[in-house]
Design an enzyme around this catalytic site. Structure first.
Site, PDB file in Angstrom:
ATOM      1  N   ASN A  14     -82.403  40.226   9.515  1.00 25.04           N
ATOM      2  CA  ASN A  14     -83.845  40.113   9.739  1.00 25.04           C
ATOM      3  C   ASN A  14     -84.524  40.188   8.376  1.00 25.04           C
ATOM      4  O   ASN A  14     -84.689  41.262   7.815  1.00 25.04           O
ATOM      5  CB  ASN A  14     -84.314  41.265  10.649  1.00 25.04           C
ATOM      6  CG  ASN A  14     -85.828  41.302  10.796  1.00 25.04           C
ATOM      7  OD1 ASN A  14     -86.514  40.337  10.455  1.00 25.04           O
ATOM      8  ND2 ASN A  14     -86.345  42.416  11.284  1.00 25.04           N
ATOM      9  N   LYS A  42     -87.565  39.583   7.608  1.00 26.33           N
ATOM     10  CA  LYS A  42     -88.990  39.955   7.645  1.00 26.33           C
ATOM     11  C   LYS A  42     -89.788  38.978   6.763  1.00 26.33           C
ATOM     12  O   LYS A  42     -89.415  37.807   6.699  1.00 26.33           O
ATOM     13  CB  LYS A  42     -89.167  41.411   7.209  1.00 26.33           C
ATOM     14  CG  LYS A  42     -88.190  42.322   7.967  1.00 26.33           C
ATOM     15  CD  LYS A  42     -88.434  43.783   7.785  1.00 26.33           C
ATOM     16  CE  LYS A  42     -87.401  44.554   8.603  1.00 26.33           C
ATOM     17  NZ  LYS A  42     -87.638  45.994   8.638  1.00 26.33           N
ATOM     18  N   HIS A 100     -89.971  43.628  17.816  1.00 23.59           N
ATOM     19  CA  HIS A 100     -89.617  44.467  16.673  1.00 23.59           C
ATOM     20  C   HIS A 100     -90.677  45.553  16.484  1.00 23.59           C
ATOM     21  O   HIS A 100     -91.866  45.303  16.737  1.00 23.59           O
ATOM     22  CB  HIS A 100     -89.505  43.604  15.413  1.00 23.59           C
ATOM     23  CG  HIS A 100     -88.934  44.366  14.261  1.00 23.59           C
ATOM     24  ND1 HIS A 100     -89.692  45.189  13.476  1.00 23.59           N
ATOM     25  CD2 HIS A 100     -87.663  44.463  13.808  1.00 23.59           C
ATOM     26  CE1 HIS A 100     -88.906  45.754  12.570  1.00 23.59           C
ATOM     27  NE2 HIS A 100     -87.675  45.333  12.745  1.00 23.59           N
ATOM     28  N   GLU A 135     -92.174  46.633  14.004  1.00 16.56           N
ATOM     29  CA  GLU A 135     -93.303  46.241  13.141  1.00 16.56           C
ATOM     30  C   GLU A 135     -94.308  45.384  13.909  1.00 16.56           C
ATOM     31  O   GLU A 135     -95.511  45.468  13.693  1.00 16.56           O
ATOM     32  CB  GLU A 135     -92.773  45.506  11.895  1.00 16.56           C
ATOM     33  CG  GLU A 135     -92.143  46.497  10.912  1.00 16.56           C
ATOM     34  CD  GLU A 135     -90.966  45.951  10.120  1.00 16.56           C
ATOM     35  OE1 GLU A 135     -90.838  44.733   9.969  1.00 16.56           O
ATOM     36  OE2 GLU A 135     -90.159  46.788   9.656  1.00 16.56           O
ATOM     37  N   GLU A 160     -83.316  50.180  17.637  1.00 16.71           N
ATOM     38  CA  GLU A 160     -83.754  50.472  16.279  1.00 16.71           C
ATOM     39  C   GLU A 160     -84.681  51.684  16.290  1.00 16.71           C
ATOM     40  O   GLU A 160     -85.881  51.536  16.554  1.00 16.71           O
ATOM     41  CB  GLU A 160     -84.502  49.270  15.692  1.00 16.71           C
ATOM     42  CG  GLU A 160     -83.662  48.017  15.588  1.00 16.71           C
ATOM     43  CD  GLU A 160     -84.198  47.077  14.524  1.00 16.71           C
ATOM     44  OE1 GLU A 160     -83.441  46.730  13.612  1.00 16.71           O
ATOM     45  OE2 GLU A 160     -85.384  46.713  14.579  1.00 16.71           O
ATOM     46  N   GLY A 217     -86.034  50.852   7.385  1.00 12.97           N
ATOM     47  CA  GLY A 217     -86.535  50.749   6.021  1.00 12.97           C
ATOM     48  C   GLY A 217     -86.697  52.080   5.310  1.00 12.97           C
ATOM     49  O   GLY A 217     -87.323  52.154   4.251  1.00 12.97           O
ATOM     50  N   SER A 242     -81.662  50.886   8.559  1.00 14.52           N
ATOM     51  CA  SER A 242     -80.953  51.293   7.342  1.00 14.52           C
ATOM     52  C   SER A 242     -79.438  51.069   7.401  1.00 14.52           C
ATOM     53  O   SER A 242     -78.668  51.840   6.849  1.00 14.52           O
ATOM     54  CB  SER A 242     -81.271  52.751   6.992  1.00 14.52           C
ATOM     55  OG  SER A 242     -82.660  52.887   6.706  1.00 14.52           O
ATOM     56  N   GLY A 275     -82.101  44.724   8.066  1.00 11.26           N
ATOM     57  CA  GLY A 275     -83.283  44.320   7.313  1.00 11.26           C
ATOM     58  C   GLY A 275     -82.979  44.258   5.821  1.00 11.26           C
ATOM     59  O   GLY A 275     -82.399  43.293   5.318  1.00 11.26           O
ATOM     60  N   GLY A 276     -83.349  45.311   5.104  1.00 11.03           N
ATOM     61  CA  GLY A 276     -83.229  45.355   3.642  1.00 11.03           C
ATOM     62  C   GLY A 276     -81.892  44.878   3.091  1.00 11.03           C
ATOM     63  O   GLY A 276     -81.849  44.063   2.156  1.00 11.03           O
TER      64      GLY A 276
HETATM   65  P1  PGA Z   1     -83.764  47.971   7.689  1.00  8.26           P
HETATM   66  O1  PGA Z   1     -84.548  47.140   8.815  1.00  8.26           O
HETATM   67  O2  PGA Z   1     -82.311  47.548   7.771  1.00  8.26           O
HETATM   68  O3  PGA Z   1     -84.398  47.583   6.397  1.00  8.26           O
HETATM   69  O4  PGA Z   1     -83.925  49.412   8.012  1.00  8.26           O
HETATM   70  C1  PGA Z   1     -83.988  46.884  10.083  1.00  8.26           C
HETATM   71  C2  PGA Z   1     -84.951  46.130  10.937  1.00  8.26           C
HETATM   72  O5  PGA Z   1     -86.165  46.377  10.845  1.00  8.26           O
HETATM   73  O6  PGA Z   1     -84.559  45.258  11.732  1.00  8.26           O
END
Ligand code: PGA
Length: 251
Positions: A9, A11, A95, A97, A167, A173, A213, A234-235
């Protein structure tokens, strides 16, 4: 045995050149892979370019959002038909966010999941509790509500195909990954809730990803848990080598 499914992802990251560069590298790294599903979810404007690069590889593409209406006066939105017409395979829905920054609620998410299924794509349905909800002991009730309202009125034939991403919001994040036990416990709870809402067969075939994470050095412990079938990253999905290490966590 459920097939593992690992999704990137991105983002709101990567322009067209960066996206093409990543897709070429990943396609090369994973050209031989055939025992798990891998998905890249870039920003909308980069979907088609990535699709053309990964077309002959096992990698699939996913969108990060969708609108539930067919078409019309919804400035800035993207419809199911638009995604379908570029052969998009998956769509991330709900998600955290989107829920917190853009006001999406369980009912809206339910409409989006229906739209994704009705258009032949597969939703990656995100659920998870905040830190406050976990600390006040209502985490199971929150996740149960997200599942019940999010999946209301969706038939079993669709449900078998859904991908659920657990999640925990406090792990997204933040570098604070859920422990393997915390994640397994919630994944088990999600599967048990699906048994109650549908049946054992669907509950056992649905794939549940963990997200929050996930990194190359914590992914294998999570994947070893019996109800964790993949990861939404994500990251650590922004760098092709780091994402490759996550996908190939057991090699
Ligand atoms: P993250 O994000 O791996 O950066 O924690 C995961 C996500 O929001 O899908």
């Amino acid at each position: 045995m459920r097939r593992k499914i690992i999704a990137a992802n991105w983002k709101m990251n990567k322009n067209i050149n960066e996206s093409i560069d990543f897709a070429n590298k990943l396609a090369k790294n994973l050209s031989e892979l055939n025992d798990r599903d891998v998905i890249i979810c870039p920003p909308f404007v980069n979907l088609q370019a990535i699709k053309s690069i990964i077309e002959k590889t096992p990698i699939k593409i996913g969108a990060q959002n969708i609108h539930f209406e067919k078409n019309g006066a919804f400035t800035g939105e993207i419809s199911a038909d638009m995604l379908k017409s570029i052969a998009c395979d998956y769509v991330i829905v709900g998600h955290s966010e989107r829920r917190t920054l853009f006001g999406e609620d369980d009912r809206m998410i339910n409409l989006k999941i229906k739209t994704v299924f009705e258009n032949g794509m597969i939703p990656i349905f995100c659920i998870g509790e905040t830190l406050e909800e976990r600390e006040s002991g209502i985490l199971l009730a929150v996740v149960e509500r997200q599942l019940k309202v999010g999946l209301a009125g969706i038939s079993g034939s669709f449900i078998e195909k859904i991908v659920i991403a657990y999640e925990p919001v406090w792990a997204i994040g933040t570098g604070k990954v859920a422990s393997n036990e915390q994640a397994q416990e919630m994944h088990r709870f999600i599967r048990d809730t699906i048994v109650k809402m549908y049946n054992n067969e669907f509950a056992n075939s649905i794939r549940i990803q963990y997200g929050g994470s996930v990194k190359p050095d914590n992914v294998s412990g999570l994947m070893a848990e019996s109800d964790i079938d993949g990861a939404l990253v994500g990251g650590a999905s922004l760098d092709p080598e780091s994402f490759t290490r996550i996908v190939l966590y057991d090699r």
